[in-house]
Design a protein around this motif. Structure first.
Motif, PDB file in Angstrom:
ATOM      1  N   UNK A  90      16.987 -19.166  16.269  1.00  0.00           N
ATOM      2  CA  UNK A  90      18.236 -18.928  15.560  1.00  0.00           C
ATOM      3  C   UNK A  90      19.422 -19.351  16.388  1.00  0.00           C
ATOM      4  N   UNK A  91      19.316 -19.192  17.707  1.00  0.00           N
ATOM      5  CA  UNK A  91      20.405 -19.576  18.573  1.00  0.00           C
ATOM      6  C   UNK A  91      20.329 -21.020  19.002  1.00  0.00           C
ATOM      7  N   UNK A 132      12.853  -4.587  11.696  1.00  0.00           N
ATOM      8  CA  UNK A 132      12.687  -5.761  12.528  1.00  0.00           C
ATOM      9  C   UNK A 132      12.486  -5.400  13.996  1.00  0.00           C
ATOM     10  N   UNK A 133      11.559  -6.117  14.648  1.00  0.00           N
ATOM     11  CA  UNK A 133      11.300  -5.931  16.083  1.00  0.00           C
ATOM     12  C   UNK A 133      11.598  -7.250  16.795  1.00  0.00           C
ATOM     13  N   UNK A 134      12.374  -7.198  17.853  1.00  0.00           N
ATOM     14  CA  UNK A 134      12.707  -8.393  18.635  1.00  0.00           C
ATOM     15  C   UNK A 134      12.018  -8.330  19.988  1.00  0.00           C
ATOM     16  N   UNK A 135      11.958  -9.470  20.644  1.00  0.00           N
ATOM     17  CA  UNK A 135      11.342  -9.537  21.970  1.00  0.00           C
ATOM     18  C   UNK A 135      12.191  -8.767  22.983  1.00  0.00           C
ATOM     19  N   UNK A 136      11.536  -8.162  23.931  1.00  0.00           N
ATOM     20  CA  UNK A 136      12.240  -7.441  24.993  1.00  0.00           C
ATOM     21  C   UNK A 136      12.918  -8.436  25.925  1.00  0.00           C
ATOM     22  N   UNK A 170       9.969  -9.892  14.451  1.00  0.00           N
ATOM     23  CA  UNK A 170       8.742  -9.452  13.790  1.00  0.00           C
ATOM     24  C   UNK A 170       9.091  -8.484  12.669  1.00  0.00           C
ATOM     25  N   UNK A 171       8.499  -8.718  11.492  1.00  0.00           N
ATOM     26  CA  UNK A 171       8.605  -7.788  10.366  1.00  0.00           C
ATOM     27  C   UNK A 171       7.194  -7.558   9.830  1.00  0.00           C
ATOM     28  N   UNK A 172       6.922  -6.343   9.398  1.00  0.00           N
ATOM     29  CA  UNK A 172       5.569  -6.008   8.954  1.00  0.00           C
ATOM     30  C   UNK A 172       5.600  -5.007   7.814  1.00  0.00           C
ATOM     31  N   UNK A 184      14.017 -18.500   8.205  1.00  0.00           N
ATOM     32  CA  UNK A 184      12.681 -17.920   8.045  1.00  0.00           C
ATOM     33  C   UNK A 184      12.758 -16.400   7.945  1.00  0.00           C
ATOM     34  N   UNK A 185      13.508 -15.797   8.865  1.00  0.00           N
ATOM     35  CA  UNK A 185      13.613 -14.337   8.861  1.00  0.00           C
ATOM     36  C   UNK A 185      14.236 -13.834   7.573  1.00  0.00           C
TER      37      UNK A 185
END
Length: 341
Positions: free
Chosen positions: A7-8, A291-295, A310-312, A253-254
């Motif tokens: 996205x960036x 939504x979960x993002x990378x640490x 991540x979405x589930x 996509x998201x």
């Protein structure tokens, strides 16, 4: 692993990066694989997720449209003791490979893989000069076909929407002028032209060609359409209690995944093309808080994880709904003039 430009729009796509499955622990937690379960990995790639799922005891049906990924996965298939089956196909076809009783899980890691980026002959990255190709399936219309044959108005739409490129018009007109003299053949030729039209400033973190290359790759491989159809297919294929886990690397996509889960939540909804409709039975319930993002630690170790989301959802017993593409509010790029390969 699929690793998109993000996205960036980072420059992380240019250099060789060891294959590292993005958000692996979070994917496994959301997917909940265990012995007796059948999980479909729709984006096999280098087998990162599949290997981890097998390690948890679940059986895996894996798909990939890239014949090189299929060939590279043979050793894992042979060592799996019959618990891994690998198919050469697009992940939008996943419903065709679901067992009669349904799937316990589907995982999709959207975008281009690090292996594809790192191979100059695939033409995905301008950091390595190679043929202007970008075809994940190694067949069909290539990026060179699009650049050399598409109408300027169509190039502007592709670059503007799929790449969110502010200078789409200037770049498209410059391409038209150059291709009249000599067709584009390599990634470096196109990247150099774009940099001439839109010079890189000292403060810029990304190369001026990044957005155009992203747009071409998404268009050539119909990535947004494939993702939307795969979500509908997963809805039809998962058994009640089955889990759908999707990792994306780009805002478009998201947005599709977020909209899908929202539409399937049972709440009243509608699109800009349709009036508000009454609430329906939910076909998916959320996993976790959204939504979960990378640490920060993972993003530092693996730059391609920086834009990962991540979405589930967990499948309910409600019947699958109609596969209605209008819910995503995507432009109809299929109306662009057909380009022959």
């Amino acid at each position: 692993m699929a690793a998109n430009f993000g996205e960036g729009f980072s420059d992380a796509d240019g250099g060789p990066v060891r294959h590292i499955p993005v958000l692996l622990s979070e994917v496994l937690q959301s997917l909940d694989p265990e012995p007796g379960k059948v999980i479909l990995d729709g984006t096999f790639g280098a087998g990162g997720y599949t290997s981890a799922i097998l390690g948890k005891g679940a059986d895996v049906i894996a798909l990939d449209r890239d014949p090189n990924a299929i060939a590279g996965g043979k050793e894992l298939v042979e060592s799996s003791g019959g618990r891994l089956v690998l198919h050469h196909t697009e992940f939008s076809n996943l419903a065709e490979f679901a067992p009669e009783g349904g799937l316990d899980g589907v995982v999709l890691d959207i975008g281009v893989s690090s292996m594809q980026i790192d191979e100059a002959e695939r033409g995905f990255s301008f950091q390595r000069n190679g043929p202007l190709d970008m075809r994940m399936a190694v067949s069909g219309v290539s990026a060179a076909d699009v650049v050399n044959r598409a109408k300027v108005s169509d190039l502007i739409r592709i670059f503007g929407f799929l790449g969110e490129e502010k200078h789409a018009g200037r770049i498209a007109r410059a391409i038209e002028k150059r291709r009249a003299l000599e067709p584009f053949q390599t990634t470096r030729e196109l990247a150099n032209l774009i940099e001439t039209v839109n010079p890189r400033k000292a403060k810029d973190k990304i190369h001026p060609a990044t957005r155009v290359f992203q747009a071409l790759r998404i268009y050539v491989n119909d990535e947004l359409g494939e993702l939307a159809q795969a979500l509908f297919a997963a809805e039809r294929s998962l058994k009640p209690g089955g889990r759908l886990v999707v990792v994306t690397f780009h805002s478009l996509e998201d947005r599709i995944v977020k909209k899908f889960f929202s539409e399937r939540s049972g709440k009243a909804s509608g699109s800009r093309h349709l009036p508000m409709v009454e609430a329906r039975p939910a076909t998916f319930e959320p996993v976790g808080k959204g939504m979960v993002a990378a640490s920060e630690e993972e993003a530092e170790m693996n730059p391609r994880a920086r834009s990962a989301k991540l979405r589930a959802g967990i499948r309910t017993s409600a019947p699958a709904e109609r596969a209605d593409m209008s819910i995503f509010d995507l432009p109809d790029l299929a109306t662009l003039e057909k380009i022959g390969g």
